[in-house]
Write an enzyme that holds these catalytic residues in place. Structure first.
Site, short mmCIF file in Angstrom:
data_model
loop_
_atom_site.label_atom_id
_atom_site.label_comp_id
_atom_site.label_asym_id
_atom_site.label_seq_id
_atom_site.Cartn_x
_atom_site.Cartn_y
_atom_site.Cartn_z
N GLY A 1 0.88 -1.26 -0.14
CA GLY A 1 0.06 0.07 -0.06
C GLY A 1 0.90 1.48 0.12
N GLY B 1 3.37 -3.34 -3.95
CA GLY B 1 3.07 -3.68 -5.42
C GLY B 1 3.56 -2.55 -6.25
N CYS C 1 -16.14 3.77 -26.66
CA CYS C 1 -17.32 4.30 -26.70
C CYS C 1 -17.87 4.45 -25.25
CB CYS C 1 -18.44 3.33 -27.47
SG CYS C 1 -17.81 3.40 -29.12
N1 LLP Z 1 -1.14 -6.82 -0.46
C1 LLP Z 1 -2.67 -7.02 -0.53
C2 LLP Z 1 -3.12 -8.26 0.15
C3 LLP Z 1 -3.35 -6.31 -1.21
O1 LLP Z 1 -4.58 -6.41 -1.54
C4 LLP Z 1 -2.44 -5.49 -1.99
C5 LLP Z 1 -3.16 -4.48 -3.09
C6 LLP Z 1 -1.15 -5.29 -1.99
C7 LLP Z 1 -0.38 -6.18 -1.22
C8 LLP Z 1 -0.48 -4.42 -2.91
O2 LLP Z 1 -0.76 -3.07 -2.70
P1 LLP Z 1 0.31 -1.55 -3.37
O3 LLP Z 1 1.45 -1.81 -2.72
O4 LLP Z 1 0.24 -2.32 -4.81
O5 LLP Z 1 -0.67 -0.69 -3.21
N2 LLP Z 1 -6.37 -1.50 -8.67
C9 LLP Z 1 -6.02 -0.56 -7.49
C10 LLP Z 1 -5.23 -1.03 -6.21
C11 LLP Z 1 -6.04 -2.46 -5.82
C12 LLP Z 1 -4.84 -3.03 -4.68
C13 LLP Z 1 -5.15 -4.23 -4.35
N3 LLP Z 1 -4.53 -4.93 -3.36
C14 LLP Z 1 -5.39 0.78 -8.26
O6 LLP Z 1 -5.11 0.64 -9.32
O7 LLP Z 1 -5.19 1.71 -7.50
#
Ligand code: LLP
Length: 450
Positions: A248, A292, A361
């Site tokens: 996150g 991520g 569209c």
């Molecule tokens: N761990 C878990 C359990 C998660 O659910 C997530 C992201 C991460 C790690 C990685 O989070 P990050 O470091 O990438 O923020 N599609 C959305 C983001 C959804 C995130 C879902 N889970 C967007 O485009 O902002």
């Protein structure tokens, strides 16, 4: 406007990434094109590794592959010493296909299918991150059938509401993920897991949301979790070996976004765990984080070719590009904002204000509102920054558009890591029922199959 990683403007006035002229990349690979700055991805991996494992050997960084996953990305992640978080049989398959070591894979998901669980058991993944009691019971049964045991973390919701878009908030109580700490469900799940024969409970997992800037949210999460670890010990006599704090960590998309420093993040998290463990006389658990977006987000740039320009005097100038919500659904989904430059006019003064539209569209298929650009015309190459996370991985074939190719650029070389989809890919899984065939064979279509 911020240039990221290896980006620079070359002597032709073109945007360059990884030593490659983006105008040449657009010519060679076509557009839309996802360009990933390999060096920047590696730097982010190293920053994480250094800040956590390098400084605190009792920690481990696993890359959340949902942000961006391909076979080449798995190789890169492995070579940088990180583990992998997967959330589906598809992500797991990709990792295994790339030869990623199964023991470094954490398998998440709030509704894993029986097939996915069996697949992961047979592959011997390192950890199952179990989301709910139903899954716990299924896992116990499936382990029994395969005469194996599973090392698990239980996912809990610590009740932290991070300041981010509500769709990407996950730690609050009203969430589809995990067992709630405050109402006793998490404790119930832990007791249940401890009773089961085929389950080795290693620790708890939580994830409070995504695109988070406030480090206090993480510190608070650690405090809630460590308190809970102590409570579980008091009530069951059981001590966890691991604590997974999810991902996150926020990144820069537009000016005003001020991501914290990864080293500071690591220090706050690790020192808080250590302090609380000491205070509670609890053995220091191994801490896991799952970034991520902050590994790949800023490393990605999407190149588009500008097509129609529609000026509504006194209202707005729409500039349409050859992609849109199919390759980047984030503006439509989360009102996400992006910065961009005209790659072939990167040095020119920005004299115009335009809004960048996609080609789908849908009126909502807008990529950027009110972008300052030089005089823009059809054929220009638009480079949208910070599209490395949740763009390729969330892309779709809406309107039967073909997914773009992905290239890794580094030291003046561009390597194709995902081929552009073709028209034939679009119909590959379509089936015409016998009764509709009526002796009419499929047409042979000629022409461009790009
Ligand atoms: N761990 C878990 C359990 C998660 O659910 C997530 C992201 C991460 C790690 C990685 O989070 P990050 O470091 O990438 O923020 N599609 C959305 C983001 C959804 C995130 C879902 N889970 C967007 O485009 O902002």
């Amino acid at each position: 406007m911020k240039l990221h990683g290896t980006m620079q403007v070359n002597d032709k006035g073109h945007l360059e990434i990884g030593g490659c002229d983006t105008v040449d990349l657009a010519k060679e690979f076509g557009t839309p094109l996802y360009v990933m700055d390999e060096q920047l991805i590696r730097e982010k991996c190293r920053e994480y590794y250094g800040a956590f494992t390098g400084t605190y050997p009792d920690s481990f960084v696993i890359y959340a592959s949902k942000a961006f996953l391909t076979l080449a990305m798995c190789r890169l992640v492995e070579s940088e010493g990180l583990g992998l978080d997967v959330v589906s049989g598809g992500e797991l398959y990709t990792a295994l296909k790339a030869g990623f070591p199964a023991e470094k894979i954490y398998f998440h998901g709030n509704n894993k299918s029986r097939e996915e669980v069996n697949f992961a058991l047979e592959a011997k993944v390192g950890r199952f991150v179990v989301d709910n009691i139903y899954e716990l019971e299924c896992l116990e049964r499936l382990c029994g059938a395969l005469r194996t045991k599973a090392d698990i973390l239980l996912r809990v919701t610590p009740g932290i509401e991070a300041h981010t878009h509500e769709y990407i908030q996950t730690g609050q109580i009203d969430s589809k993920f995990g067992l709630v700490v405050s109402n006793g469900q998490a404790m119930e799940g832990i007791k249940k897991a401890l009773e089961l024969n085929n389950i080795n409970l290693k620790g708890l997992h939580c994830h409070i949301g995504s695109q988070i800037f406030e480090l206090e949210s993480y510190q608070h999460t650690v405090e809630v979790m460590m308190d809970f670890y102590n409570k579980v010990y008091a009530e069951t006599g059981f001590r966890f070996e691991e604590l997974n704090l999810g991902g996150g960590f926020g990144i820069y998309y537009v000016s005003g976004d001020k991501p914290a420093n990864i080293k500071t993040y690591a220090a706050i998290v690790m020192e808080t765990v250590r302090r609380m463990a000491e205070e509670m006389n609890y053995p220091m658990p191994r801490v896991i984080v799952e970034p991520g977006r902050s590994i790949v987000g800023e490393a990605g740039t999407t190149l588009y070719t500008v097509g129609s320009v529609k000026d509504i005097p006194g209202v707005r100038k729409y500039v349409a590009v050859d992609g849109g919500m199919t390759d980047n659904p984030r503006p439509a989904l989360y009102q996400a904002r992006y910065e961009a430059v005209v790659a072939n006019k990167a040095n020119q003064p920005r004299v115009d204000e335009v809004s960048i539209a996609g080609k789908c569209c849908e009126s909502g298929d807008m990529l950027i509102w009110d972008l300052h650009v030089p005089a823009i015309e059809p054929g220009d190459i638009l480079a949208v920054f910070c599209t490395g996370a949740y763009n390729y991985s969330m892309s779709s074939n809406y309107n039967r558009l073909m997914r773009p190719a992905v290239v890794f650029v580094k030291d003046g070389h561009a390597d194709l890591v995902v081929k552009r989809e073709t028209l034939d890919d679009l119909v590959r899984n379509d089936v015409i029922p016998e009764r509709m065939k009526k002796n009419k064979p499929l047409s042979v279509v000629t022409g461009s199959r790009q």
